[in-house]
Enzyme design. Structure first.
Site: not given
Lengths: 232, 232
Positions: B88, B157, B120-121, B192
């Protein structure tokens, strides 16, 4: 208040700032200019960056000097004719201005009539906060509050979703929508080749492209170049 | 210490997390899991996000509960079997963890053996700082310091330059090079579909792709999946 809020210093295939020549000459006519080099694109030094900007402005008939070369930069801002803040990293720019105690003097000078031009990071600086920058947070500034010279935020280099992209990172629009879960102010997505010119209570979108206006709890809208004074 | 540091929760064309099924089942075998929903992708609520993650993990035979549903989340982390921090907005995630006083308890729990998965985050969080996030700084956290569970930073990413792009925004590589003007630690650009698995003093790059390793004052290098323990 007089502002030139530019999405990007360069558009694809054209040398630095050249696409803005007529606008810059009309905006700064006859002024001696100060350059604010603190955003340091690619990590270049203040001197190197000032040399790059000065080369173009000198070609156009202006005198330009880096803010960092003044013994008393606060006094220099008070006495300046015009100021240009170049692009680079917004976090580096903001942290440096806070660290040097220049954020408030710069705001006051512009509010008192100093013409201000910013591109990219220098445009983020005109908004209420820098919370809609695209830059990487490579340093930690003491605040995300910006100069608040306009009652909205800027998103420079605004990018439409890339058709058929397989990348899973958020689109720019998704990011700005997330911003509006936590913040109230409008955001203007300014595409490369676009700029805003403020003259007192008049605000105009210039360049060939529409810009994208994001408001909290509303669908974003495309608005054409022309009068945007209702945003002030 | 046991870590699963994942670039993205979803790869193009596949449902949420499904490409990681075997890895997740092997990593968390038999554990009751806590979900950390604070990164709020798209601004969804903690409950909504927990429901989304739980659906997948339940399908795989795990119990999962949101950290926000515990009366005493610090105690919950001490007693947990495993924890997953979803992606997020990194700034929202970090600010929430600091505001709730959970950053130190989470670090201590993982250092004491709690298996930690982040995507991710949630992966940015495992690094020394979150200064190499791609996210928009929509809220102002009290610090950019992260959990420091590995002696480097993550750039999830990770995106190679797009050939023939006319966009003038910085490439990811340019941004990370700018980071190294102001910071010392290595950065792993995790594409990714890639992830890192740490088991004690062993670190492995997994997935089909190489990752890109950036060090200060050195050219970036491409390294293949396999043993990356020298980075620890």
């Amino acid at each position: 208040m007089r502002l030139l809020i530019v999405s990007t210093s360069s558009i694809h295939g054209k040398p630095y700032l050249t696409y803005l020549k007529d606008e810059v000459i009309s905006f700064f006519a006859g002024k001696n200019l100060i350059f604010i080099p603190y955003a340091r694109p690619g990590g270049i030094t203040w001197d190197e960056y000032t040399a790059k900007a000065s080369e173009r402005f000198t070609e156009w008939g202006f005198n330009m000097r880096g803010l960092h070369t003044f013994e008393n930069p606060i006094q220099a801002l008070k006495e300046a004719d015009g100021v240009f803040t170049g692009g680079g990293n917004t976090f580096v720019l903001v942290k440096t201005l806070y660290d040097l105690g220049l954020m408030d003097p710069l705001r006051e000078a512009v509010q008192n009539g100093l013409p201000y031009m910013g591109s990219s990071a220098g445009s983020n600086l005109t908004g209420l906060t820098v919370r809609t920058t695209n830059d990487m947070p490579i340093v930690y500034p003491p605040s995300f509050d910006a100069l608040a010279l306009v009652p909205f935020n800027i998103n420079p280099h605004y990018l439409d979703p890339i058709p058929d992209s397989t990348h899973m990172g958020e689109t720019r629009e998704t990011r700005i929508n997330e911003f509006h879960h936590f913040n109230e102010q409008p955001v203007i997505g300014l595409r490369e080749g676009s700029w805003l010119r403020r003259e007192g209570e008049s605000l105009e979108l210039k360049g060939p492209l529409p810009a994208r206006l994001f408001r909290k709890d509303a669908a974003p809208i495309e608005r054409q170049p022309g009068d945007w004074s209702d945003l002030l």
